[in-house]
Structure formats: structure tokens, C-alpha cells
Scaffold this motif. Structure first.
Motif, PDB file in Angstrom:
ATOM      1  N   ALA A 220       0.749  -1.237  -0.073  1.00 43.68           N
ATOM      2  CA  ALA A 220      -0.085   0.054  -0.015  1.00 43.68           C
ATOM      3  C   ALA A 220       0.937   1.272   0.060  1.00 43.68           C
ATOM      4  O   ALA A 220       0.781   2.122  -0.913  1.00 43.68           O
ATOM      5  CB  ALA A 220      -0.789  -0.148   1.162  1.00 43.68           C
ATOM      6  N   ALA A 221       1.950   1.066   1.029  1.00 40.25           N
ATOM      7  CA  ALA A 221       2.658   2.425   0.884  1.00 40.25           C
ATOM      8  C   ALA A 221       3.516   2.612   0.049  1.00 40.25           C
ATOM      9  O   ALA A 221       3.745   3.674  -0.653  1.00 40.25           O
ATOM     10  CB  ALA A 221       3.396   2.442   2.244  1.00 40.25           C
ATOM     11  N   GLY A 222       3.960   1.445  -0.666  1.00 40.96           N
ATOM     12  CA  GLY A 222       5.094   1.370  -1.701  1.00 40.96           C
ATOM     13  C   GLY A 222       4.499   1.673  -3.051  1.00 40.96           C
ATOM     14  O   GLY A 222       4.973   2.797  -3.606  1.00 40.96           O
ATOM     15  N   PHE A 223       3.192   1.367  -3.448  1.00 43.44           N
ATOM     16  CA  PHE A 223       2.798   1.889  -4.701  1.00 43.44           C
ATOM     17  C   PHE A 223       2.121   3.453  -4.739  1.00 43.44           C
ATOM     18  O   PHE A 223       2.239   3.930  -5.566  1.00 43.44           O
ATOM     19  CB  PHE A 223       1.832   0.871  -5.277  1.00 43.44           C
ATOM     20  CG  PHE A 223       2.274  -0.022  -6.095  1.00 43.44           C
ATOM     21  CD1 PHE A 223       2.650  -0.122  -7.338  1.00 43.44           C
ATOM     22  CD2 PHE A 223       2.187  -1.653  -5.437  1.00 43.44           C
ATOM     23  CE1 PHE A 223       3.257  -1.020  -8.090  1.00 43.44           C
ATOM     24  CE2 PHE A 223       2.937  -2.551  -6.253  1.00 43.44           C
ATOM     25  CZ  PHE A 223       3.511  -2.403  -7.253  1.00 43.44           C
ATOM     26  N   ALA A 224       1.596   3.634  -3.226  1.00 45.00           N
ATOM     27  CA  ALA A 224       1.422   4.980  -3.344  1.00 45.00           C
ATOM     28  C   ALA A 224       2.298   6.038  -3.379  1.00 45.00           C
ATOM     29  O   ALA A 224       2.284   7.143  -4.096  1.00 45.00           O
ATOM     30  CB  ALA A 224       0.521   5.198  -1.920  1.00 45.00           C
ATOM     31  N   CYS A 225       3.612   5.658  -2.699  1.00 41.18           N
ATOM     32  CA  CYS A 225       4.771   6.722  -2.693  1.00 41.18           C
ATOM     33  C   CYS A 225       5.381   6.558  -4.222  1.00 41.18           C
ATOM     34  O   CYS A 225       5.726   7.668  -4.809  1.00 41.18           O
ATOM     35  CB  CYS A 225       5.828   5.943  -1.836  1.00 41.18           C
ATOM     36  SG  CYS A 225       6.854   6.984  -1.114  1.00 41.18           S
TER      37      CYS A 225
ATOM     38  N   GLY B  46      -1.387  -0.436  -9.147  1.00 45.88           N
ATOM     39  CA  GLY B  46      -0.322  -1.143  -8.404  1.00 45.88           C
ATOM     40  C   GLY B  46      -0.521  -2.161  -7.420  1.00 45.88           C
ATOM     41  O   GLY B  46      -0.171  -3.246  -7.364  1.00 45.88           O
ATOM     42  N   SER B  47      -1.624  -1.741  -6.434  1.00 42.29           N
ATOM     43  CA  SER B  47      -2.151  -2.453  -5.308  1.00 42.29           C
ATOM     44  C   SER B  47      -3.237  -1.887  -4.864  1.00 42.29           C
ATOM     45  O   SER B  47      -3.228  -0.621  -4.655  1.00 42.29           O
ATOM     46  CB  SER B  47      -1.082  -2.720  -4.353  1.00 42.29           C
ATOM     47  OG  SER B  47      -1.521  -3.512  -3.299  1.00 42.29           O
ATOM     48  N   GLY B  48      -4.570  -2.654  -4.737  1.00 43.98           N
ATOM     49  CA  GLY B  48      -5.619  -2.115  -4.407  1.00 43.98           C
ATOM     50  C   GLY B  48      -5.850  -1.080  -3.290  1.00 43.98           C
ATOM     51  O   GLY B  48      -5.854  -0.032  -3.078  1.00 43.98           O
ATOM     52  N   SER B  49      -4.868  -1.699  -2.065  1.00 42.77           N
ATOM     53  CA  SER B  49      -5.185  -0.810  -0.836  1.00 42.77           C
ATOM     54  C   SER B  49      -4.188   0.312  -0.998  1.00 42.77           C
ATOM     55  O   SER B  49      -4.489   1.386  -0.177  1.00 42.77           O
ATOM     56  CB  SER B  49      -4.611  -1.745   0.345  1.00 42.77           C
ATOM     57  OG  SER B  49      -3.419  -2.299  -0.149  1.00 42.77           O
TER      58      SER B  49
END
Ligand code: DP6
Length: 349
Positions: free
Chosen positions: A125-130, A155-158
Motif C-alpha cells: 500500500a505504502a509502496g505503490f502510493a509512494c 499497483g495494489s488495491g489498498s
């Protein structure tokens, strides 16, 4: 020349869970979900993205190790951001990148998590958001945060929920192309800042079944999941929104715990069953239930994602301090429990 941007994005913890996709490629969910975004300094990803004419291909390093960008999820995020890139001028460095140049330029991405990757602590979650946020900054993408969340979602739903602070809802949307499946902020980080979140790390081992394959198996085999997404979650979302709006901790706690338990019931209802929690997780649930019952009103909320680690939410610092003392007393760190605690939200505890 080289141009770089660094960003930091916290992870988020779902209090009404996302579990199940209606489209695997676009990552479109079968129900809405609600989460709380943690304070950035505790569980976050820091990503630096760089562009230079000397880079021959796109590359990425996660926690210092090179990883492949070949997967469809990375490619979707890179493609979506590149297609929205704009001119970039840096007069100081004498850099001028034209909109059309971005297709020919390559990026290098270095990402670090300050918490165990893939141990059920929502690192993706943090990874794809960033990743999406920092690439958007580098390429001068002018989309509003909601639109960026729809890219992070691929990238990832969450991940779509980590682009906002505070309480966040991921609206499942109805469009086949996913254009209306994005995150919205329900309340900012200051709205309910008495809450303290404690993560009891029961195990930092990598989980056996990834969320992606786990939820695919649940969609294919669990009748409970289909009942949950149609009959249960829509009502719970409304109740949770109301509990957050009015800062009603007993309702918030009850909804959070029941939703976590139903998610894990869905995992058991999956064939073959998926076990994310372990004995220590179950003991923590029993303990919290007993404590809440003995007080007549919920003192603490618990929720578990796709792993054995407990996320505990206390209404204020006083209860959080008590909770920590009790956790350390009843669940002392030992070889078989491997329990250590992160304290989120208030470092002075
Ligand atoms: C249990 O977002 O990791 O944490 O979309 O396949 O990447 P993909 O799955 P992911 O699933 C998260 C599942 C959960 C619940 C939640 O965060 O809502």
C-alpha cells in the motif's frame, strides 16, 4: 544531468476490509473499504525517483535490492503517469524536459520500507502510493489526488487509500474501465487525533499466501465472501462513516472488530482454507474481547490484515498506555511469540 524527487508515504490499515476483485488487471474491488492512514514517521515507504539521459532502462531497487519492473502492476503505474507527464524546467540546473521527451527518458527508482515487507503490514500500500506520488511529482503531473489514487490502485488495491491522510474510503465504482474506482478522504488526520494505533508484531515472517492470490481463491470458492460484499459491507460502510463522523468509539470498535473477524471467516470459508492468524493472534483477540466485555463498553478495537500481526486502536493515550502494559505483561516477547510492539500515533507513550 540528473533530476531527483523524494517522497514519503505512510501505510494504511483497513477497518472495513477490501477482499476480492471484480477485475484483476485494473484491480477493481467487489466492495467499498475504509481505512485509517498511519503517521508517516512510523510505518512508511520512502521513494526516490530519478531521471537522466544516461539511464538506459527503467530500474528499481527495493530495500537496496534490485527488483524486476516487468510485472504488469509496475508497468501500469509507469505508463499511466508517463501519459500524463508535462514540461519540466529547472533553471538552476539548466534542465528542460519537454512533455514529449518523457517517452524516451528512463527512470531509476529506489524505495525503502521502514517495516517488514510482506508480513501483512500492508507494505504494498505504502509502496505503490509512494511510487505513483513521487513519479507524478518528477514528471509534473497535474492530476488531483483522487485521480492519482486510481493510478496507485493499479499497483495494489489498498495503495489508493494511502494517498490521503486521516480516514479514507475507497469507492469501488461501477465503470468497467475503473475510472470511478478511487479513494476519497472522509476526515482529515486532525478530526479524531485522540486515537492511538499500536501494532503488535506477532511475526515478521513473510506471509505464505499473498493477498492477491488469497482473494482470488476466496472470490472463486467462498460463498460467504459474496454474501459479505453484497449484504454486509454496504451497510457497514454507512455505519462506519457515521461512527467516524461523530467520533463514536464504541461503534467504531465494534464495526472494526466484526469486520476483521468476518474477513478471516471468509479466509476459512475459502477452499483450501487460508490461515493468516496464528495462536498468538487468537489469544490477543480473546484477551481484547474479555477486556472490552469486562468494562461494559469497548476499550480497544482490533483488526488483522493478511497476516498474524494485531493492529490495536485505543480511544486515547490513557487507554493506550494501559493496553501496552497489559500486552507486555500477557504477551511477553518469547521465542514462539516473537511479539514486539510498534507504537503508532504518539511517540511519548
Ligand atoms: C487484507 O491491496 O495487498 O489488507 O490489490 O492484490 O495488491 P492487491 O491486494 P492488497 O490487499 C489488501 C487486503 C487487506 C485488506 C485491506 O487493506 O483493505
Amino acid at each position: 544531468w540528473i533530476l531527483m524527487v523524494t517522497a514519503q508515504t505512510p501505510t494504511n490499515i483497513a477497518v472495513i476490509k477490501y477482499w476480492g476483485k471484480r477485475d484483476e488487471t485494473l484491480i477493481l474491488p467487489i466492495n467499498d473499504s475504509i481505512s485509517v492512514t498511519l503517521d508517516p514517521e512510523h510505518l512508511c515507504t520512502t521513494t526516490t525517483v530519478a531521471v537522466s539521459p544516461s539511464f538506459e532502462s527503467d530500474k528499481m531497487w527495493l530495500n537496496g535490492k534490485e527488483i524486476s519492473l516487468a510485472g504488469g502492476r509496475y508497468q501500469s503505474c509507469l505508463r499511466e503517469i508517463r501519459s500524463r507527464a508535462n514540461d519540466v524546467e529547472d533553471e538552476e540546473k539548466g534542465i528542460s524536459i519537454k512533455k514529449q521527451d518523457w517517452d524516451k527518458l528512463h527512470v531509476h527508482i529506489a524505495s525503502f520500507n521502514n517495516f517488514p515487507t510482506a508480513a501483512g503490514l500492508a507494505s504494498s500500500a505504502a509502496g505503490f502510493a509512494c511510487l505513483v506520488y513521487s513519479l507524478a511529482k518528477l514528471m509534473n503531473v497535474k492530476e488531483e489526488q483522487g485521480k492519482l489514487s486510481a493510478i496507485a490502485r493499479q499497483g495494489s488495491g489498498s495503495a489508493c487509500r494511502s494517498l490521503f491522510g486521516g480516514f479514507v474510503k475507497w469507492i469501488m465504482g461501477n465503470e468497467a474501465n475503473g475510472s470511478d474506482s478511487m479513494a476519497v478522504q472522509l476526515a482529515s488526520e486532525t478530526h479524531w487525533d485522540d486515537l492511538v494505533i499500536i501494532i503488535a508484531v506477532v511475526s515478521s515472517r513473510q506471509k505464505e499466501t499473498s493477498s492477491t492470490s488469497g482473494m482470488r481463491e476466496s472470490v472463486d470458492t467462498s460463498p460467504l465472501l459474496h454474501y459479505r460484499s453484497k449484504e454486509v459491507v454496504p451497510k457497514r460502510i454507512l455505519q462506519m462513516e457515521e461512527a467516524i463522523k461523530t467520533r463514536d468509539f464504541p461503534s467504531f470498535a465494534k464495526l472494526t472488530c466484526t469486520d476483521s473477524n468476518q474477513f478471516h471467516a471468509v479466509c476459512l470459508d475459502t477452499s483450501p482454507p487460508i490461515f493468516y492468524m496464528n495462536d498468538t493472534s487468537h489469544r490477543i483477540i480473546s484477551y481484547m474481547e474479555k477486556w472490552n466485555r469486562s468494562q461494559g463498553t469497548p476499550q480497544v478495537a482490533y483488526t488483522f490484515d493478511a497476516g498474524p500481526n494485531a493492529v490495536l486502536i485505543a480511544p486515547n493515550r490513557k487507554v493506550a498506555t494501559l493496553l501496552l502494559q497489559r500486552l507486555l505483561f500477557y504477551f511477553p516477547p518469547s521465542a514462539d511469540t516473537d511479539l514486539s510492539s510498534f507504537v503508532i500515533g504518539d511517540k511519548s507513550l
